[in-house]
Scaffold this active site. Structure first.
Site, short mmCIF file in Angstrom:
data_model
loop_
_atom_site.label_atom_id
_atom_site.label_comp_id
_atom_site.label_asym_id
_atom_site.label_seq_id
_atom_site.Cartn_x
_atom_site.Cartn_y
_atom_site.Cartn_z
N ILE A 143 0.84 -1.21 0.00
CA ILE A 143 0.00 0.00 0.00
C ILE A 143 0.87 1.25 0.00
O ILE A 143 0.60 2.22 -0.71
CB ILE A 143 -0.93 -0.01 1.22
N ASP B 285 11.85 3.56 4.94
CA ASP B 285 11.54 2.13 4.92
C ASP B 285 12.77 1.36 5.41
O ASP B 285 13.90 1.78 5.17
CB ASP B 285 11.17 1.69 3.49
N TYR C 44 -1.90 -7.77 16.61
CA TYR C 44 -2.03 -6.88 15.44
C TYR C 44 -3.32 -6.08 15.55
O TYR C 44 -3.33 -4.85 15.37
CB TYR C 44 -2.03 -7.70 14.14
N LYS D 24 -4.01 -1.85 15.87
CA LYS D 24 -4.86 -1.06 14.97
C LYS D 24 -6.00 -0.39 15.75
O LYS D 24 -6.40 0.73 15.46
CB LYS D 24 -5.38 -1.93 13.84
N ILE E 30 -6.15 -6.04 1.26
CA ILE E 30 -5.53 -5.47 0.08
C ILE E 30 -4.40 -6.40 -0.35
O ILE E 30 -3.62 -6.84 0.49
CB ILE E 30 -4.95 -4.07 0.38
N THR F 247 -1.20 -7.38 -1.03
CA THR F 247 0.17 -6.88 -0.84
C THR F 247 1.06 -8.01 -0.34
O THR F 247 0.54 -9.06 0.08
CB THR F 247 0.22 -5.78 0.25
N1 LIG Z 1 -2.62 -5.55 3.09
C1 LIG Z 1 -3.75 -5.53 3.76
O1 LIG Z 1 -4.68 -6.32 3.53
C2 LIG Z 1 -3.96 -4.51 4.86
C3 LIG Z 1 -5.21 -4.45 5.45
C4 LIG Z 1 -5.43 -3.52 6.47
C5 LIG Z 1 -4.42 -2.66 6.86
N2 LIG Z 1 -3.20 -2.76 6.25
C6 LIG Z 1 -2.16 -1.83 6.72
O2 LIG Z 1 -1.60 -1.17 5.58
C7 LIG Z 1 -0.24 -0.81 5.88
C8 LIG Z 1 0.66 -1.35 4.79
O3 LIG Z 1 0.53 -2.75 4.76
P1 LIG Z 1 0.96 -3.60 3.46
O4 LIG Z 1 0.04 -4.74 3.38
O5 LIG Z 1 1.14 -2.69 2.31
O6 LIG Z 1 2.37 -4.16 3.97
P2 LIG Z 1 3.72 -4.48 3.14
O7 LIG Z 1 4.45 -5.46 3.90
O8 LIG Z 1 3.40 -4.77 1.77
O9 LIG Z 1 4.49 -3.07 3.25
C9 LIG Z 1 4.92 -2.62 4.51
C10 LIG Z 1 6.16 -1.76 4.28
O10 LIG Z 1 6.58 -1.30 5.57
C11 LIG Z 1 7.98 -1.52 5.70
N3 LIG Z 1 8.31 -1.74 7.10
C12 LIG Z 1 7.88 -2.77 7.89
N4 LIG Z 1 8.45 -2.69 9.11
C13 LIG Z 1 9.24 -1.58 9.10
C14 LIG Z 1 10.10 -0.96 10.06
N5 LIG Z 1 10.30 -1.50 11.26
N6 LIG Z 1 10.75 0.17 9.71
C15 LIG Z 1 10.59 0.71 8.45
N7 LIG Z 1 9.81 0.16 7.49
C16 LIG Z 1 9.14 -0.97 7.81
C17 LIG Z 1 8.26 -2.78 4.86
O11 LIG Z 1 9.62 -2.84 4.49
C18 LIG Z 1 7.32 -2.57 3.66
O12 LIG Z 1 7.94 -1.81 2.64
C19 LIG Z 1 0.06 -1.40 7.26
O13 LIG Z 1 -0.14 -0.42 8.25
C20 LIG Z 1 -0.98 -2.50 7.39
O14 LIG Z 1 -1.27 -2.81 8.74
C21 LIG Z 1 -2.93 -3.65 5.27
#
Ligand SMILES: NC(=O)c1ccc[n+]([C@@H]2O[C@H](COP(=O)([O-])OP(=O)(O)OC[C@H]3O[C@@H](n4cnc5c(N)ncnc54)[C@H](O)[C@@H]3O)[C@@H](O)[C@H]2O)c1
Length: 254
Positions: free
Chosen positions: A16, A35, A150, A154, A183, A185
């Site tokens: 995302i 990141d 988790y 949130k 989403i 990802t």
């Molecule tokens: N994918 C889903 O279905 C979904 C649903 C609800 C909420 N979210 C939220 O959306 C956001 C993004 O999630 P996503 O699915 O894109 O995850 P993702 O793993 O695809 O991306 C997360 C990014 O954060 C970076 N990251 C993780 N830990 C880190 C740290 N300690 N320091 C710096 N960077 C760090 C990772 O390197 C990665 O680039 C998150 O807050 C997640 O909780 C995602």
């Protein structure tokens, strides 16, 4: 919509966050990605012009976060928005199964990182009358089985967003959250691998959202552009579901 806005985006290297990075640049913003993983070359090429900044920094380390904000302010002299998006979703466990170190990691990355970015960013947002955006999740308000800590992070982000909105409104700083459901990802793929019913998981994720499919991150990114933009100038303290209706009531899932 975000012309010349300096936007700090955590976790912008993938999922995302990466979709947000592209959408913010397309909307005219100057972005600073923080990141823990260096950006892949093709992404760097896609993003990097002389203006954008990518900082490899682990958000659980306060010293490196402070240094990242020093570097951002040194380069741009201001910050207009902070998008706290980075998080981890592992492990899929009940609370009693969760170890202390798993608890600490989820709390540090998903929640304490917002303390650090606010500590080192708020003075600059007061000057720019900027805004803060937190990436939450629908599970923070409706819960989810086998994902206790988790979900707790949130839920805390939702409450924190409202408290911050009240604390920073006198400085004309808006604070909001965006709340996705499922989403497609890397993190969701990793979560899916941990689930018992592998054959049904894709159907489950599509049906989770009444609009009928699990989208990619661009649907979240477009909502984030709006929340950071002047179009949302009188919106603060909201937790905006961008979930295809996943948090709505009873439905026949057959
Ligand atoms: N994918 C889903 O279905 C979904 C649903 C609800 C909420 N979210 C939220 O959306 C956001 C993004 O999630 P996503 O699915 O894109 O995850 P993702 O793993 O695809 O991306 C997360 C990014 O954060 C970076 N990251 C993780 N830990 C880190 C740290 N300690 N320091 C710096 N960077 C760090 C990772 O390197 C990665 O680039 C998150 O807050 C997640 O909780 C995602």
């Amino acid at each position: 919509m975000l012309e010349n806005k300096v936007v700090v985006l955590t976790g912008g290297g993938d999922g995302i966050g990466w979709e947000c990075a592209k959408a913010y640049v397309k909307a005219g913003a100057i972005i600073c990605i923080i990141d823990k993983n260096p950006l892949a070359d093709e992404k760097l090429n896609e993003l990097i012009n002389t203006e954008n900044l990518v900082i490899t920094c682990n958000l659980i380390n306060e010293t490196t976060v402070a240094a990242a904000f020093d570097a951002i302010v040194e380069k741009y002299g201001r910050i207009d928005a902070i998008h706290n998006n980075a998080a981890v979703a592992h492990p899929s466990k009940t609370l009693d199964e969760t170890t202390n170190s798993e608890w600490d990691l989820l709390m540090d990355v998903n929640l304490k990182s917002i303390l650090y970015t606010t500590r080192y960013g708020i003075a600059h947002l007061k000057k720019s009358q900027g805004c803060i955006l937190n990436t939450s999740s629908v599970v923070g308000s409706i819960g989810q089985d086998n994902h206790a800590v988790y979900v707790a992070t949130k839920g805390a982000i939702n409450a924190l967003t409202k408290a911050m909105a009240l604390d920073y409104a006198p400085f004309k700083i808006r604070v909001n959250a965006v709340s996705p459901a499922a989403i497609n990802t890397p993190t969701l793929q990793a979560w899916s691998q941990e689930q018992p019913n592998q054959n049904e998981i894709e159907t489950y994720l599509n049906k989770l959202q009444p609009l009928g499919h699990m989208p990619a991150g661009d649907v979240i990114a477009d909502a984030c552009v709006f929340l950071l933009s002047n179009a949302a100038r009188f919106i603060t303290g909201i937790i905006l579901p961008v979930s295809g209706g996943a948090e709505l009531g009873y439905r026949t899932l057959i």
